[in-house]
Design a protein around this motif. Structure first.
Motif, PDB file in Angstrom:
ATOM      1  N   LEU A 109       6.415  17.457 -11.639  1.00 52.82           N
ATOM      2  CA  LEU A 109       6.994  16.141 -11.934  1.00 52.82           C
ATOM      3  C   LEU A 109       8.440  16.254 -12.386  1.00 52.82           C
ATOM      4  O   LEU A 109       8.819  17.205 -13.085  1.00 52.82           O
ATOM      5  N   GLU A 110       9.247  15.265 -11.994  1.00 51.79           N
ATOM      6  CA  GLU A 110      10.635  15.197 -12.418  1.00 51.79           C
ATOM      7  C   GLU A 110      10.938  13.792 -12.928  1.00 51.79           C
ATOM      8  O   GLU A 110      10.219  12.835 -12.627  1.00 51.79           O
ATOM      9  N   HIS A 111      12.006  13.681 -13.709  1.00 48.14           N
ATOM     10  CA  HIS A 111      12.435  12.371 -14.205  1.00 48.14           C
ATOM     11  C   HIS A 111      12.668  11.431 -13.022  1.00 48.14           C
ATOM     12  O   HIS A 111      13.273  11.803 -12.021  1.00 48.14           O
ATOM     13  N   GLY A 112      12.202  10.206 -13.162  1.00 45.79           N
ATOM     14  CA  GLY A 112      12.415   9.203 -12.132  1.00 45.79           C
ATOM     15  C   GLY A 112      11.325   9.122 -11.090  1.00 45.79           C
ATOM     16  O   GLY A 112      11.298   8.181 -10.290  1.00 45.79           O
ATOM     17  N   ASP A 113      10.394  10.096 -11.052  1.00 47.71           N
ATOM     18  CA  ASP A 113       9.294  10.022 -10.092  1.00 47.71           C
ATOM     19  C   ASP A 113       8.431   8.795 -10.361  1.00 47.71           C
ATOM     20  O   ASP A 113       8.168   8.436 -11.524  1.00 47.71           O
ATOM     21  N   VAL A 114       7.977   8.152  -9.289  1.00 52.09           N
ATOM     22  CA  VAL A 114       7.010   7.065  -9.396  1.00 52.09           C
ATOM     23  C   VAL A 114       5.633   7.682  -9.192  1.00 52.09           C
ATOM     24  O   VAL A 114       5.392   8.352  -8.183  1.00 52.09           O
ATOM     25  N   VAL A 115       4.744   7.479 -10.158  1.00 49.15           N
ATOM     26  CA  VAL A 115       3.442   8.143 -10.109  1.00 49.15           C
ATOM     27  C   VAL A 115       2.298   7.135 -10.206  1.00 49.15           C
ATOM     28  O   VAL A 115       2.442   6.042 -10.743  1.00 49.15           O
ATOM     29  N   VAL A 116       1.169   7.555  -9.636  1.00 46.45           N
ATOM     30  CA  VAL A 116      -0.095   6.858  -9.821  1.00 46.45           C
ATOM     31  C   VAL A 116      -0.899   7.696 -10.807  1.00 46.45           C
ATOM     32  O   VAL A 116      -1.000   8.920 -10.647  1.00 46.45           O
ATOM     33  N   PHE A 117      -1.443   7.059 -11.833  1.00 39.02           N
ATOM     34  CA  PHE A 117      -2.181   7.827 -12.834  1.00 39.02           C
ATOM     35  C   PHE A 117      -3.374   7.036 -13.363  1.00 39.02           C
ATOM     36  O   PHE A 117      -3.435   5.805 -13.262  1.00 39.02           O
ATOM     37  N   GLY A 162      -1.063  11.475  -8.472  1.00 39.08           N
ATOM     38  CA  GLY A 162      -0.105  11.935  -7.476  1.00 39.08           C
ATOM     39  C   GLY A 162       1.205  11.184  -7.578  1.00 39.08           C
ATOM     40  O   GLY A 162       1.344  10.228  -8.344  1.00 39.08           O
ATOM     41  N   ARG A 163       2.177  11.626  -6.808  1.00 41.17           N
ATOM     42  CA  ARG A 163       3.507  11.019  -6.764  1.00 41.17           C
ATOM     43  C   ARG A 163       3.587  10.067  -5.577  1.00 41.17           C
ATOM     44  O   ARG A 163       3.201  10.417  -4.456  1.00 41.17           O
ATOM     45  N   VAL A 164       4.077   8.853  -5.790  1.00 39.11           N
ATOM     46  CA  VAL A 164       4.279   7.903  -4.697  1.00 39.11           C
ATOM     47  C   VAL A 164       5.486   8.359  -3.882  1.00 39.11           C
ATOM     48  O   VAL A 164       6.582   8.490  -4.422  1.00 39.11           O
ATOM     49  N   ASP A 165       5.264   8.595  -2.579  1.00 38.16           N
ATOM     50  CA  ASP A 165       6.400   9.033  -1.768  1.00 38.16           C
ATOM     51  C   ASP A 165       6.824   8.020  -0.711  1.00 38.16           C
ATOM     52  O   ASP A 165       7.926   8.136  -0.156  1.00 38.16           O
ATOM     53  N   SER A 166       5.967   7.015  -0.417  1.00 38.24           N
ATOM     54  CA  SER A 166       6.363   6.035   0.598  1.00 38.24           C
ATOM     55  C   SER A 166       5.484   4.808   0.530  1.00 38.24           C
ATOM     56  O   SER A 166       4.373   4.842  -0.023  1.00 38.24           O
ATOM     57  N   ARG A 181       0.869  -1.175   0.000  1.00 37.78           N
ATOM     58  CA  ARG A 181       0.000   0.000   0.000  1.00 37.78           C
ATOM     59  C   ARG A 181       0.900   1.218   0.000  1.00 37.78           C
ATOM     60  O   ARG A 181       1.742   1.371   0.890  1.00 37.78           O
ATOM     61  N   VAL A 182       0.741   2.072  -0.992  1.00 38.28           N
ATOM     62  CA  VAL A 182       1.646   3.213  -1.132  1.00 38.28           C
ATOM     63  C   VAL A 182       0.900   4.514  -0.855  1.00 38.28           C
ATOM     64  O   VAL A 182      -0.255   4.693  -1.241  1.00 38.28           O
ATOM     65  N   HIS A 183       1.590   5.420  -0.167  1.00 35.87           N
ATOM     66  CA  HIS A 183       1.049   6.746   0.094  1.00 35.87           C
ATOM     67  C   HIS A 183       1.346   7.640  -1.101  1.00 35.87           C
ATOM     68  O   HIS A 183       2.454   7.627  -1.639  1.00 35.87           O
ATOM     69  N   VAL A 184       0.352   8.414  -1.513  1.00 37.55           N
ATOM     70  CA  VAL A 184       0.471   9.240  -2.716  1.00 37.55           C
ATOM     71  C   VAL A 184       0.356  10.717  -2.354  1.00 37.55           C
ATOM     72  O   VAL A 184      -0.587  11.143  -1.683  1.00 37.55           O
ATOM     73  N   ASP A 185       1.332  11.489  -2.798  1.00 44.53           N
ATOM     74  CA  ASP A 185       1.333  12.935  -2.604  1.00 44.53           C
ATOM     75  C   ASP A 185       0.562  13.588  -3.737  1.00 44.53           C
ATOM     76  O   ASP A 185       1.032  13.639  -4.881  1.00 44.53           O
ATOM     77  N   THR A 186      -0.628  14.087  -3.440  1.00 42.27           N
ATOM     78  CA  THR A 186      -1.489  14.645  -4.478  1.00 42.27           C
ATOM     79  C   THR A 186      -1.078  16.062  -4.884  1.00 42.27           C
ATOM     80  O   THR A 186      -1.712  16.654  -5.756  1.00 42.27           O
TER      81      THR A 186
END
Length: 237
Positions: free
Chosen positions: A80-88, A212-216, A67-72
């Protein structure tokens, strides 16, 4: 003659189950569920949405069942930056548009909201190219090349060379405004932008579809921790 033991009026009769103060068992269950829902809602309000990772396409960074926390704050591609893991939302790109009833959508959204189910049209991938970039596979030593520079993708968790390239197929993207290229870290099993080359849109995902971006990783407890972005170009993480 032994005196008769006084009858406990609170003791249940026969096999009928009851809770304290005479409440039926189902009322206690409903109260417990309601309390859990309220607690979870408060936690989510303070910590943000949590999504279930349903497959192994992002191994080794993310595992099935995480279960991943998403930074909205990164919704619609903000920052967004190169290498970010995102939920879309992959509807219309990786996932075809589906006809769903309001009930279907509601049940799926509730499951995704609590991190107990995976929405069918929602994907977790890594951003490899953003508007204005070119991205291709592969260099002579098996690496991806972005804007003429080879990438060192340490997050793949394996050696990349000519015998084991970063991707086994040959391809190239030129990314227009408002689009991005996303790949899974386990390139041999991931369905991502590469699967849509030649299709309408060319596998390029609209940046506005980013949730959002997955941060943890929030769960399980033994995997709790940050999910840094790829550092192949010195970006975040």
């Amino acid at each position: 003659m032994r005196a008769q033991e006084p009858r406990d009026r609170n003791r249940s009769r026969g096999s009928r189950a009851s809770g304290e103060a005479g409440r039926p068992w189902w009322a206690l269950v409903l109260l417990t569920l309601a309390g859990a829902v309220v607690a979870a809602a408060l936690l989510r309000a303070f910590s943000g949405p949590v999504y279930l990772v349903p497959s192994g396409s992002m191994e080794p960074a993310l595992l099935p069942g995480d279960r991943v926390h998403v930074d909205t704050a990164a919704a619609a591609g903000a920052g967004l930056e190169h290498g970010d893991v995102v939920v879309f939302d992959g509807a219309g790109s990786l996932a075809p548009y589906r006809s769903r009833t309001a009930l279907d959508r509601g049940l799926e959204d509730v499951a995704a909201f609590w991190g107990v189910g995976a929405a069918q049209d929602v994907y977790v991938k890594r951003v490899l190219a953003l508007p204005g970039d070119t991205l291709s596979c592969c260099t002579a030593d098996g690496r991806l090349e972005r804007n003429g520079a080879p990438l060192d993708e340490s997050y793949l968790g394996r050696t990349v060379d000519a015998a084991a390239p970063a991707s086994r197929s040959t391809w190239a993207f030129e990314v227009p405004e408002g689009r991005m290229v996303v790949l899974g870290d386990d390139r041999d099993v991931s369905r991502d932008s590469r699967a849509l080359l030649g299709a309408p849109g060319g596998g390029l995902i609209p940046v506005e579809k980013v949730i959002g971006r997955v941060d943890s990783v929030a769960w399980p407890l033994d995997r709790r921790g940050d999910v840094p972005a790829g550092a192949e170009d010195g970006s975040r993480g």
